[in-house]
Design a protein around this motif. Sequence first.
Motif, mmCIF file in Angstrom:
data_model
loop_
_atom_site.group_PDB
_atom_site.id
_atom_site.type_symbol
_atom_site.label_atom_id
_atom_site.label_comp_id
_atom_site.label_asym_id
_atom_site.label_seq_id
_atom_site.Cartn_x
_atom_site.Cartn_y
_atom_site.Cartn_z
ATOM 1 N N UNK A 1 0.840 -1.203 0.000
ATOM 2 C CA UNK A 1 0.000 0.000 0.000
ATOM 3 C C UNK A 1 0.872 1.249 0.000
ATOM 4 N N UNK B 1 2.738 1.756 -3.384
ATOM 5 C CA UNK B 1 1.969 2.290 -4.503
ATOM 6 C C UNK B 1 1.444 3.684 -4.201
ATOM 7 N N UNK B 2 0.974 3.878 -2.965
ATOM 8 C CA UNK B 2 0.361 5.160 -2.636
ATOM 9 C C UNK B 2 1.372 6.285 -2.779
ATOM 10 N N UNK C 1 4.496 1.540 -11.858
ATOM 11 C CA UNK C 1 3.302 0.717 -11.632
ATOM 12 C C UNK C 1 3.455 -0.631 -12.323
ATOM 13 N N UNK D 1 2.799 -4.011 -10.165
ATOM 14 C CA UNK D 1 1.680 -4.955 -10.313
ATOM 15 C C UNK D 1 2.200 -6.385 -10.434
ATOM 16 N N UNK E 1 2.806 -7.443 -7.106
ATOM 17 C CA UNK E 1 1.569 -7.779 -6.397
ATOM 18 C C UNK E 1 1.213 -9.245 -6.627
ATOM 19 N N UNK E 2 1.353 -9.696 -7.860
ATOM 20 C CA UNK E 2 1.068 -11.104 -8.124
ATOM 21 C C UNK E 2 2.016 -11.990 -7.322
ATOM 22 N N UNK F 1 0.854 -12.048 -3.787
ATOM 23 C CA UNK F 1 -0.333 -12.881 -3.629
ATOM 24 C C UNK F 1 0.042 -14.359 -3.681
ATOM 25 N N UNK F 2 1.010 -14.686 -4.522
ATOM 26 C CA UNK F 2 1.422 -16.088 -4.587
ATOM 27 C C UNK F 2 2.022 -16.524 -3.252
ATOM 28 N N UNK G 1 -0.718 -16.970 -0.729
ATOM 29 C CA UNK G 1 -1.489 -18.183 -0.917
ATOM 30 C C UNK G 1 -0.638 -19.406 -0.585
ATOM 31 N N UNK H 1 -5.328 1.906 -7.526
ATOM 32 C CA UNK H 1 -4.182 2.245 -6.685
ATOM 33 C C UNK H 1 -4.608 2.116 -5.224
ATOM 34 N N UNK H 2 -3.920 1.331 -4.428
ATOM 35 C CA UNK H 2 -4.272 1.290 -3.014
ATOM 36 C C UNK H 2 -3.853 2.577 -2.337
ATOM 37 N N UNK I 1 -8.963 -0.684 -5.599
ATOM 38 C CA UNK I 1 -7.920 -1.689 -5.466
ATOM 39 C C UNK I 1 -8.489 -3.029 -5.019
ATOM 40 N N UNK I 2 -9.503 -2.971 -4.157
ATOM 41 C CA UNK I 2 -9.998 -4.214 -3.566
ATOM 42 C C UNK I 2 -10.641 -5.125 -4.586
ATOM 43 N N UNK J 1 -7.781 -6.649 -6.323
ATOM 44 C CA UNK J 1 -7.047 -7.514 -5.402
ATOM 45 C C UNK J 1 -7.681 -8.902 -5.336
ATOM 46 N N UNK K 1 -7.390 -10.932 -8.602
ATOM 47 C CA UNK K 1 -6.075 -11.535 -8.842
ATOM 48 C C UNK K 1 -5.781 -12.614 -7.817
ATOM 49 N N UNK K 2 -6.260 -12.408 -6.596
ATOM 50 C CA UNK K 2 -6.071 -13.458 -5.595
ATOM 51 C C UNK K 2 -6.765 -14.735 -6.054
ATOM 52 N N UNK L 1 -4.737 -16.417 -8.668
ATOM 53 C CA UNK L 1 -3.551 -17.076 -8.118
ATOM 54 C C UNK L 1 -3.957 -18.354 -7.386
ATOM 55 N N UNK M 1 -3.707 -13.914 -14.778
ATOM 56 C CA UNK M 1 -3.419 -12.882 -13.778
ATOM 57 C C UNK M 1 -2.406 -11.887 -14.327
ATOM 58 N N UNK N 1 -3.064 -7.873 -14.752
ATOM 59 C CA UNK N 1 -2.350 -6.778 -14.086
ATOM 60 C C UNK N 1 -1.679 -5.871 -15.115
#
Lengths: 574, 518
Positions: A142, A145-146, A175, A179, A182-183, A186-187, A190, B412-413, B418-419, B422, B425-426, B429, B437, B441
């Motif tokens: 966050x 990116x912010x 960006x 991104x 981000x993937x 997330x991986x 998970x 953008x968060x 963004x949610x 998010x 993509x979650x 994945x 994915x 993105x």
Amino acid sequence: MYNHILSIILFTPLVGAVLLMLVPKENKDAIRWIGNIFGFLGFAVSLPLIPWFWALKDRAGFQFVEGAPNNWIPSIGSGYVIGIDGISFLLIMLTTLLGAISILSSWNAIQERVKEYYVWFLVLQTGMLGVFMANDMFLFFVFWEAMLVPMYLLIGIWGGPRKLYAAIKFFLYTLFGSVLMLLGILFLYFHHHTLTGVYTFYLPDLYATAPKIGGHAAIWLFFAFFVGFAIKVPMFPFHTWLPDAHVEAPTAGSVILAGVLLKMGTYGLIRFSLPFFPAVAMTPWVRQFVIVLSLIAIIYGALVSLMQKDMKKLVAYSSVSHLGFCTLGIFALSPLGLSGSVLQQINHGISTGALFLIVGILYERRHTREIAEYGGISNVMPVYATITLIMFMSSMGLPLLNGFVGEFTILQGTFMENKVWAAWAVPGVILAAAYLLWLYQRVFFGPVNNPKNEKLLDLSGRELATFIPLVIVAFWIGLYPKPFFQILATPVNNLVATVRPDYPGLAKPMLAAQPVNPNPEAATPLPEPPKAPETQKPATPGDGQKPGVATKQKPAPVNTAKANLAAAPAALGK
Amino acid sequence: MTTSLTTFSLSYSSTDYLLALPMLLLTVFALGILMIDLMLPQQWKRVNAITALIGVAFSSVAVVKLHLVYHAAEKQGIAIATFTGFMGSLVVDRFAIYFFYLFLMGAGIAILMSMRYLEIEHESHGEFYALMLLSVVGMMCMAAGYDIVLIFIGLELMAISTYVLVGFLRRDKRSNEAALKYLLLGAFSSGIFAYGLSLFYGLTGSTNLGQIAQKLQEVIATRPNDPVVIFALLTTTTGLLFKIAAVPFHQWAPDAYEGAPTSITGFMSVAVKSAAWAMLLRIFLFGLYPLRSMYVPLLIFVAIATMTGGNLAAITQDNLKRLLAYSSIAHVGYMLLGLIASDGQTNSTGIMAIMIYLLVYTFMNLGAFAVITSLRRRNIIGDTVDDIAGLYFKAPTEAILMLIFLLSLAGIPPLAGFWGKYFIFLALIQTGHYALAAIGVLYSVVGLYYYMRIANSMLMRQPIDAEPVHTRPAMRLALTITAAGTVVIGLFPNFFINVTNWSLGLVQGTQHMAGMLR
């Protein structure tokens, strides 16, 4: 205050930004004062951290941890958790210092939309500090990116003639990298769930599970993160946004961009890429690939610098070259290389920040940055010329100044790993001297040819005030870098022990500090400092990184620093 | 889904009307507005809008009432209560209630946006609001329908109301053209859709989604490649994709969005789209679930085409409404990824992602359209990228809010938009769709480019006209609600994530819509 020091540092600029929003925008001087007060306050509140952190510097893991995992968004397992180790401590101090200085330097440079400027600048400050503090992957992302938004606006609104292009290019490039990251995040998230049944972004938890990813997945993930960070650094093929952004940004924006933003990339490599994917980082072809990119950046950046006609562009390309040293040091993957790299990041922030201020001062007076427009400036602006000379020396790595210590340590660390790598990096040092000295000669020496330059005013008190702290730090690191290496010793040694469990001379103290972790492959810096008293015991004297290899006739700061650590309580006072 | 609806009663009862109460109230108010309008002098036309808002409020109270009944039932030990009425054709479950809230919110904000806009356009008529309320009734039927006949009637009620609303600016050629295009293509697609549904009826002998699913299972088991099934699936899918404006069935959207009154464009892009999604999810996840392995490859193709078409076409647009139309097409592409990833059985993150996406989209997109609406001033149409130039100098608050909406749309968060991404993509994945994915993105980076074109124009260029931008209290309220939604959901999404999970019957920790009504 002690328990919440990080939050205080983090949110002081944001409080300033909110307060500024309440001031009517016509009242420009009040806005400037408030902006500067909060800029300075941001630095002032970070000062207590120095003695406090010093007392804890030998503890492994994150210190001053605040918040708890899952306290922000429990349903996805993300929390407001912040904490620092030696690496982030130094970068935070650099950020607060440069933030205060850049805000001070903008007093006259910004005449339009003053209120917005200070608001965005302070917001940016909070964003950057958050990146260095976050102990939660999601929180990190966050902030990561912010923070782009205020920087994009700073370039786009107060920038030069091609500001729109530069701003959008900066935003899109970074960006693009984030991104993909981000993937990757997330991986990992998970994957952590698959192994443990828990969804969490808590960094120490991810440290435990991420290295267990193997095979192709790990390599893909490594590069997902790597691209994100490499764009930010920027490493060689991803660097094209940097000259545009630097040249178009207002002076203070360039200072922050070079001084702090670029460090986020290297910080990310150190904080995430290495401990998450130690096996990939040690894969010979990956490591060689990154090193070769770094070497290309060092030499290519320097050569391009030589050819620039615009001073700011010259400094911008020199950043590419200097950051090449930093990534070289990181992927040398030895304690010397890594601590040299972090120190070089600080040095680069100090000296390149100063160089941008220097260019900005001429630009404010003449509104041009063409080198050919100048000549003989040392006759009209002697104080300015002196400061400039000091900072040029610092940037090119002259002994007694900060740049030397960083570059030397990196080269030493690299040399011990692979002589060829070090040999290829050395021309970068020579070329740095060439482009900087040549620039100095063209701008400052000789007669004043251009009549427009005859009446230039020397530095004002305010301008001088922006340089003095930088000069002091430059000399301090150059003359007495020991405390910096002492601060870096614990996190760096832990990191190397994590990535290379077989690294000689490190495994023992590492495992002694972390009796919890019998399996060196999954070894990670632990989140909480173990309370056992023996963990506070510093490394035993004579515990050099590679006994017998380090050259003794040259200053070898880390070795001496570590060796003297136990017997040097006098140095505690800093 | 193999489990079907077993507990519906074959006769009407008074509770049926309680279930339909939100719709009934809206209908009453819509008809009331039509009548009151006849008696109102020209300068009092604003009363219509207020009446419509009261109608939305009443309807919301009715939904809250249903919601409370749920809680009461669940307290008594029923794990996940569902209420069915009208012989099983109307199902007010958590899913439906979630969408009811969404539609009412979208309609309420769009009404607030319309008040001044219609006065400037000299089209302040009561029918406008009546039609809006009626279209919401249609949407509710689509979200709560468990019978293809009811779903189709709801769809047509919504669509016909929207056709009229799009062409509401009678003196504006663009509006007329848009309405005609929308009507022709919309009617065409409805026809295809109805044809597909009728084939399913022929195959299964039922119009109830649960029974269709059951029978389809048997049909598939005996004849795996039945051409009729494939043809029915293709036509139904085509109709559904038309309604959500997915490439290659998206051509109507930019024209309709550009020509429609701006507040209606906003309304269409959120409420109408949410309704289409509710219908699509109902049909794909309930009725046609047995055919999932057939429609997923189709959806993968459509999703990639939609993201590509939407994003690339948006880059070159100079009209803000057209640009946002293409961007909303691109957003549909991301949402389709969620449906591809999750089937609601083994993984529900993607479905939940679509739901939360629609929620945040309601706020941020309506907010963006609210700002564009406020640009409509005397003699200035105000819907091009040039018109928004230098907005910061004329109306700093609106400009900053627009920046927030645009950044949120770009994902953008820590902003709401963004949610949505998010969770999409979650889900990808989690289910191992790494390539999709990555495509998703990367297209979101393209998205940033065209959103920032608007921001560049707004914040970094000088204004081209001197006409000031004023906002009325109603518009300010709309902007406040949408901005607050965008920021609050972004910063503190936990509550909203839980609400979405609740609406899907997800208990925290479990990852699929286990108990949800089938």
